[in-house]
Design a protein around this motif. Structure first.
Motif, short mmCIF file in Angstrom:
data_model
loop_
_atom_site.label_atom_id
_atom_site.label_comp_id
_atom_site.label_asym_id
_atom_site.label_seq_id
_atom_site.Cartn_x
_atom_site.Cartn_y
_atom_site.Cartn_z
N LYS A 181 0.57 -0.66 0.52
CA LYS A 181 -0.09 -0.26 0.19
C LYS A 181 0.56 1.13 0.07
CE LYS A 181 -3.48 -2.06 2.52
NZ LYS A 181 -4.50 -2.37 3.81
N ALA A 219 2.85 1.71 -3.63
CA ALA A 219 1.28 2.47 -4.27
C ALA A 219 1.52 3.78 -3.77
CB ALA A 219 0.67 1.59 -4.04
N LEU A 274 2.59 5.84 -7.25
CA LEU A 274 1.75 6.03 -7.96
C LEU A 274 1.35 7.07 -7.78
CD1 LEU A 274 -0.19 2.13 -9.60
CD2 LEU A 274 1.22 3.38 -10.47
N CYS A 292 -4.14 5.94 0.86
CA CYS A 292 -3.76 4.64 -0.04
C CYS A 292 -3.59 3.88 0.98
CB CYS A 292 -2.50 4.39 -0.75
SG CYS A 292 -0.89 4.63 0.58
N TRP A 330 -2.73 -0.73 -5.98
CA TRP A 330 -2.20 -0.72 -7.49
C TRP A 330 -2.91 -0.54 -8.06
CZ3 TRP A 330 2.18 0.09 -8.58
CH2 TRP A 330 3.96 0.08 -7.33
N GLY A 389 -3.31 2.17 -10.09
CA GLY A 389 -2.73 2.63 -11.52
C GLY A 389 -3.84 3.26 -12.31
#
Length: 100
Positions: free
Chosen positions: A16, A19, A23, A68, A78, A82
Motif C-alpha cells: 500500500k 503504491a 503511483l 492509500c 496498485w 494505476g
C-alpha cells in the motif's frame, strides 16, 4: 445478501505504501499538469502560477499517500491508483493536444 464488513488492517502496509509513493507521485504530477494546462500556466519557474503548482504537488501527494492505506489490499491499491493514473494521463494528453 448482506456481506460482513472487512476490517482494515496494517497487514499489507508495504504494498500500500509503495503504491502511494510511486503511483501517488505520478498521479499528483498528472493532476498538476491538467490544472496547469487549464489555467494556462507557462513553464517559467519564477512565475507565481508555476510556483503554486510546483508546491501543490507535495500536499496532493501526501493526501494520496495517506489515503492509500484505506484500500483492502496492496493489489487493490496498485490497481486503483494505476487505473487513476492511466485515466488522468490520458486526460492530460487529450487536453494538451486540444490546446496546441
Amino acid at each position: 445478501m448482506t456481506s460482513t464488513p472487512v476490517m482494515l488492517s496494517s497487514r499489507n502496509w508495504f504494498p500500500k505504501a509503495s503504491a502511494g509513493l510511486v503511483l501517488g507521485l505520478t498521479l499528483s504530477f498528472a493532476l498538476m499538469g491538467i490544472l496547469g494546462l487549464l489555467v494556462h500556466v507557462d513553464g517559467q519557474p519564477r512565475a507565481v502560477g508555476s510556483q503554486f503548482l510546483m508546491w501543490l504537488v507535495v500536499p496532493v501527494w501526501t493526501g494520496i499517500l495517506g489515503t492509500c492505506f484505506l484500500f483492502r489490499s496492496g493489489w487493490r491499491a496498485w490497481a486503483m491508483l494505476g487505473g487513476a493514473n492511466a485515466v488522468l494521463w490520458a486526460i492530460y494528453m487529450g487536453v494538451r493536444s486540444m490546446m496546441s
